[in-house]
Enzyme design. Structure first.
Site, mmCIF file in Angstrom:
data_model
loop_
_atom_site.group_PDB
_atom_site.id
_atom_site.type_symbol
_atom_site.label_atom_id
_atom_site.label_comp_id
_atom_site.label_asym_id
_atom_site.label_seq_id
_atom_site.Cartn_x
_atom_site.Cartn_y
_atom_site.Cartn_z
ATOM 1 N N CYS A 111 0.806 -1.219 0.000
ATOM 2 C CA CYS A 111 0.000 0.000 0.000
ATOM 3 C C CYS A 111 0.839 1.269 0.000
ATOM 4 C CB CYS A 111 -0.943 0.003 1.200
ATOM 5 S SG CYS A 111 -2.063 -1.407 1.269
ATOM 6 N N HIS A 251 -3.362 7.246 2.622
ATOM 7 C CA HIS A 251 -3.775 5.928 2.161
ATOM 8 C C HIS A 251 -5.188 5.650 2.656
ATOM 9 C CE1 HIS A 251 -3.954 1.748 1.269
ATOM 10 N NE2 HIS A 251 -3.714 1.329 2.491
ATOM 11 N N ASN A 281 -10.070 -0.241 -0.002
ATOM 12 C CA ASN A 281 -8.604 -0.179 -0.014
ATOM 13 C C ASN A 281 -8.107 -0.741 -1.338
ATOM 14 O OD1 ASN A 281 -5.851 -0.460 0.364
ATOM 15 N ND2 ASN A 281 -6.019 -1.395 2.393
#
Length: 363
Positions: A111, A251, A281
């Site tokens: 990520c 994020h 996500n």
């Protein structure tokens, strides 16, 4: 002395949407259970390969910068779900774009990939080695999820975002200012797909049923700490006082993590980009996609100090500070589109859902 400035941006989100209600048709969950814990309402499920997502986002970024693919010096694809590892998926993106002169490579920091990638691209430009770099964050996480496990199946989605970084030799410092990257590997196993690689014994177990390890409370604690410390450090490096920080693109993993990060660095909530409710996500794609949408919404202004922050498997973490240039609108627009999708998200996922269920029934 050159600096690296973002001059183009684009995103590609697949049209098929998987809602929380859709998930409740085959998992013991509900919209209330998911949204109250994560902030997610739906996510995109791709009907095309990862390279197609990445190339589509790239075409929009190139148009926004007013460039052609053959003008690129490099293509960096940040992903932890490559379509192929040998050769790199970046080479397929190069092929699709016809960017024949570009050096290419994949980068996996999960990520945190896009934040890692932006420092890498900036360093190549600042050194004078390259002038124009395409940086992509793209993921197709739907291909590796265990669709019997609600703790992970509800969290992730597919998508891609891309930016063009170009050399800028203006006397006023515009573009990349600083970054701080790191990794908290002590607990790397708490967010992992242990058998997604060559460590997995061959001819063993059920093919493509991956063990997705996700320890939510411990991840939450380390994510807030990692991103918070990186953000504080990078602001000091860039000599940007927190009061001079205009916008934050974090994020998009969990709304609670974003809330905690905002409190830790004392950032006004209205200055934070949040789109997790639409996409979930998307790992390395979250930051570039959120950055694109912030620009589309007019939330980033010329001269703004912008903070990017991320945390991912590894456990990688990072933050970067940019000073935005004068242009906040595309020079051109691309009409690039994905191939038509004639299935719903549930129809796309049906073979994977059935396969996961059968694997556990046979165990």
């Amino acid at each position: 002395m050159y600096n690296a400035e973002i001059t183009g941006w684009g995103k590609c989100m697949p049209p098929a949407r998987l809602s929380n209600h859709d998930l409740s048709t085959f998992l013991d969950t509900s919209d209330e259970w998911i949204s109250s814990r994560t902030g997610i309402k739906e996510r995109c499920i791709s009907h095309v390969d990862l390279a197609d997502l990445a190339a589509n986002a790239s075409l929009h970024a190139l148009a926004a910068a007013g460039l052609k693919a053959e003008q690129l010096d490099a293509i960096i694809l940040c992903t932890c779900t490559p379509g192929t590892t040998v050769p790199s998926t970046a080479s397929r993106v190069q092929q699709l774009l016809k960017a024949k002169q570009a050096a290419v490579f994949d980068m996996n920091a999960a990520c945190s990939g896009f934040v890692y990638g932006i420092q890498t691209a900036a360093a190549l430009i600042q050194s004078g080695a390259m002038k124009r770099i395409l940086l992509i964050g793209a993921e197709r996480l739907s291909q590796v999820l265990d669709w019997t496990k609600r703790d992970t199946a509800v969290l992730f989605g597919d998508g891609a975002g891309a930016v063009i970084l170009e050399a800028n030799s203006d006397a006023e410092k515009v573009g990349f200012l600083a970054a701080k990257l790191g990794c908290d590997s002590e607990k790397r196993e708490i967010l992992s797909i242990a058998d997604f690689g060559t460590d997995r014994p061959r001819f063993c177990g059920v093919d493509t049923l991956y063990s997705f390890q996700f320890e939510g409370p411990e991840i939450f604690k380390r994510a807030v700490k990692g991103m918070g410390e990186a953000a504080s450090n990078v602001l000091m490096q860039a000599e940007v006082n927190p009061s001079q920080l205009n916008f934050i693109v974090p994020h998009q993993a969990n709304l609670r993590i974003i809330d905690a990060l905002a409190k830790r660095i004392e950032a006004p909530y209205e200055n934070i980009m949040i789109n997790i409710e639409k996409y979930g996500n998307t790992s390395a794609a979250t930051v570039p996609v959120a950055l694109c949408e912030a620009l589309e919404q007019g939330r980033i202004k010329p001269g703004d100090n912008v903070l990017l922050a991320a945390f991912g498997a590894g456990l990688t973490w990072g933050a970067a500070v940019l000073r935005w240039g004068q242009r906040v609108t595309p020079l051109q627009n691309s009409n690039a589109e994905l191939n038509p999708c004639d299935k719903t998200a549930l129809e796309i996922l049906a073979p994977a859902i059935k396969g996961c269920q059968q694997a556990y029934a046979q165990a």
